[in-house]
Design a protein around this motif. Structure first.
Motif, mmCIF file in Angstrom:
data_model
loop_
_atom_site.group_PDB
_atom_site.id
_atom_site.type_symbol
_atom_site.label_atom_id
_atom_site.label_comp_id
_atom_site.label_asym_id
_atom_site.label_seq_id
_atom_site.Cartn_x
_atom_site.Cartn_y
_atom_site.Cartn_z
ATOM 1 N N PRO A 3 -2.994 10.468 51.002
ATOM 2 C CA PRO A 3 -1.878 10.813 51.737
ATOM 3 C C PRO A 3 -0.007 10.831 51.075
ATOM 4 O O PRO A 3 0.365 11.082 51.675
ATOM 5 N N ILE A 4 -0.467 10.458 49.841
ATOM 6 C CA ILE A 4 0.895 10.882 48.769
ATOM 7 C C ILE A 4 0.955 12.314 48.250
ATOM 8 O O ILE A 4 -0.452 12.028 47.076
ATOM 9 N N ALA A 5 1.193 12.731 47.633
ATOM 10 C CA ALA A 5 1.460 13.762 46.895
ATOM 11 C C ALA A 5 2.592 14.088 46.869
ATOM 12 O O ALA A 5 3.526 14.750 47.580
ATOM 13 N N TYR A 6 3.185 15.123 45.635
ATOM 14 C CA TYR A 6 4.382 15.249 45.221
ATOM 15 C C TYR A 6 3.989 16.609 45.060
ATOM 16 O O TYR A 6 3.137 17.347 44.430
ATOM 17 N N ASN A 7 4.748 18.404 44.978
ATOM 18 C CA ASN A 7 4.811 19.492 44.839
ATOM 19 C C ASN A 7 5.456 19.907 44.510
ATOM 20 O O ASN A 7 6.900 19.546 44.764
ATOM 21 N N MET A 8 5.459 20.805 43.342
ATOM 22 C CA MET A 8 6.552 21.436 42.851
ATOM 23 C C MET A 8 6.366 22.863 42.817
ATOM 24 O O MET A 8 5.123 23.228 42.040
ATOM 25 N N LYS A 9 6.487 23.679 43.060
ATOM 26 C CA LYS A 9 6.370 25.466 43.029
ATOM 27 C C LYS A 9 8.116 26.140 41.814
ATOM 28 O O LYS A 9 8.503 26.114 42.335
ATOM 29 N N TYR A 10 7.693 26.029 40.929
ATOM 30 C CA TYR A 10 8.759 26.465 39.836
ATOM 31 C C TYR A 10 7.885 28.068 39.494
ATOM 32 O O TYR A 10 7.347 28.949 38.840
ATOM 33 N N THR A 11 9.353 29.270 38.913
ATOM 34 C CA THR A 11 9.437 30.266 38.489
ATOM 35 C C THR A 11 10.522 30.574 37.554
ATOM 36 O O THR A 11 11.831 30.081 37.873
ATOM 37 N N ARG A 12 10.190 31.187 36.400
ATOM 38 C CA ARG A 12 10.812 31.249 34.956
ATOM 39 C C ARG A 12 11.706 33.013 35.415
ATOM 40 O O ARG A 12 12.885 33.560 35.327
ATOM 41 N N LEU A 13 11.197 33.700 36.556
ATOM 42 C CA LEU A 13 12.318 34.289 37.128
ATOM 43 C C LEU A 13 12.962 34.047 38.549
ATOM 44 O O LEU A 13 12.227 34.424 39.307
ATOM 45 N N LEU A 14 13.832 34.488 38.126
ATOM 46 C CA LEU A 14 14.990 34.221 39.205
ATOM 47 C C LEU A 14 14.412 35.568 40.782
ATOM 48 O O LEU A 14 14.913 34.909 41.617
ATOM 49 N N GLU A 15 14.504 36.901 39.796
ATOM 50 C CA GLU A 15 14.026 37.920 41.185
ATOM 51 C C GLU A 15 12.700 37.510 41.848
ATOM 52 O O GLU A 15 12.525 37.978 43.468
ATOM 53 N N LEU A 16 12.361 36.673 41.663
ATOM 54 C CA LEU A 16 10.995 36.131 42.097
ATOM 55 C C LEU A 16 10.759 34.714 42.882
ATOM 56 O O LEU A 16 10.060 34.941 43.925
ATOM 57 N N SER A 17 11.774 34.205 43.168
ATOM 58 C CA SER A 17 12.721 33.302 44.183
ATOM 59 C C SER A 17 12.075 33.654 45.464
ATOM 60 O O SER A 17 11.102 32.737 45.771
#
Length: 385
Positions: A272-286
């Motif tokens: 019921p408790i979850a933390y999610n991070m989505k990361y990209t090193r390339l800003l053109e794909l943000s």
């Protein structure tokens, strides 16, 4: 008659020589040929000594034969078949006891021998792995009536697990999954190779037992790609290593599955408790990845459901299924990976991979909406331990 018989028995029982013929009066009634022969004999009977006792017994038996034949159960012939008949015991059976000389008590000293004690350290860790290398070749002639193009494809996959279980309350499961599929299309004038399957995923779960099949669990899932991803004849970059990188940390409970007579095994993770991070090193794909224009990372919170199951349908067919669902109550990610493995021998197998996915954080497609779908089949080598 009975009184006379009893008196005769008492007399002879007190003597040194005891006539054994009296047993005929106490065993089950038997017809003896000697009794009939003695009665019908023309000679005068011997009424002295032991002869008197035998005559009395014979007359008594003959009297029973004539007056109560229904009491006669056996014949002398049937008795002789079962063993010899002892007519008379002349010498009494005596048991002689022999005493051995008493000897002194032997003192025995205990034998003391050194005993080596080996204490083995318990093995709490278990390791296993699955490896496969699959190939696919497709040739289409230039004048094929349905069109199409020739291509070559290959896919390698490796799954390694290191699991800890102290057989009491603590479990720590670790799984590393790596898949990379490459394809060559003759009509693609821009790229020599295209990736058809590309994933690096590490799943780690630390569990504390709550009951027989339930565990309080902290789960960490990290996922990224090996290489850049393009479409055929398209120069636009769609993904790359650490673009994106997804990290999910959840706290919940695990349920251990052992169904269908131990053929379906795995776990369900409810968080019921979850933390999610989505990361990209390339800003053109943000923006394309749903992170936001000009941002490297997106942080959000929600709930998560994960199912990891293995079903041995038969000795030759196995299904591995992984379902992942995450929601922030504003957006939803859902993945369902299904791999059917057909084992032809110890080394040769075929695979059918079916992978539907839903993500409403990306740009909506005019035909499929937020749904995405991938499917492929392959034939090649496998190795497991």
């Amino acid at each position: 008659m009975l009184t006379m018989i009893t008196s005769v028995i008492e007399v002879y029982a007190q003597g040194d020589h005891f006539n054994g013929s009296y047993y005929k009066l106490y065993i089950p009634m038997t017809f003896y040929r000697s009794v009939a022969a003695s009665t019908l004999s023309m000679q005068n009977p011997d009424n002295t000594g032991e002869g008197l006792f035998e005559n009395v017994v014979n007359e008594s038996l003959m009297n029973i034969y004539l007056r109560h034949p229904e009491l006669v159960k056996n014949t002398q012939r049937s008795v002789e078949k079962s063993g010899d008949i002892e007519e008379q015991i002349n010498v009494p059976i005596r048991q002689e006891d022999k005493l051995t000389e008493m000897t002194g008590t032997l003192s025995q000293e205990p034998v003391v021998a050194p005993v080596g004690v080996v204490v083995q350290k318990p093995h709490f860790w278990t390791y296993k792995g699955d490896y496969s290398l699959q190939f696919m070749q497709n040739y289409v002639s230039g004048n094929w009536y349905k069109g199409g193009e020739s291509n070559y494809a290959m896919m390698g996959s490796a799954t390694m697990e290191a699991n800890y279980n102290n057989k009491q309350k603590v479990k720590w499961d670790n799984k590393l999954e790596m898949k990379l599929g490459l394809q060559n299309n003759r009509t693609d004038s821009i790229h020599k190779l295209l990736s058809t399957e590309d994933v690096i995923r590490l799943t780690s779960k630390l569990g504390l037992q709550a009951s027989k099949k339930w565990y309080y669990t902290l789960q960490v899932v990290g996922e990224t790609k090996f290489m850049h991803a393009y479409k055929s004849n398209d120069p636009v970059l769609y993904a790359d290593f650490f673009a994106p990188f997804n990290l999910n940390i959840s706290l919940g409970m695990d349920y251990n599955v052992d169904w269908l007579n131990h053929k379906l095994k795995g776990t369900f993770h409810l968080a019921p408790i979850a933390y999610n991070m989505k990361y990209t090193r390339l800003l053109e794909l943000s923006e394309r990845l749903g992170i936001g224009d000009g941002k490297h990372a997106l942080h959000d919170y929600g709930s998560q459901l994960t199912a990891d199951l293995t079903w041995e349908i038969s000795d030759l067919i196995k299904l591995k299924s992984r379902m992942y669902a995450y929601t922030t109550y504003k957006r939803v990610e859902f993945e369902w990976e299904n791999t059917f493995q057909f084992q032809f021998s110890k080394w040769i197998s075929a695979q059918l991979f079916v992978y539907p996915r839903f993500d409403d954080s990306v740009t909506r497609d005019g035909h499929h909406g937020y749904w995405q779908f991938k499917e492929f089949s392959s034939l090649g080598f496998t190795y497991s331990f």
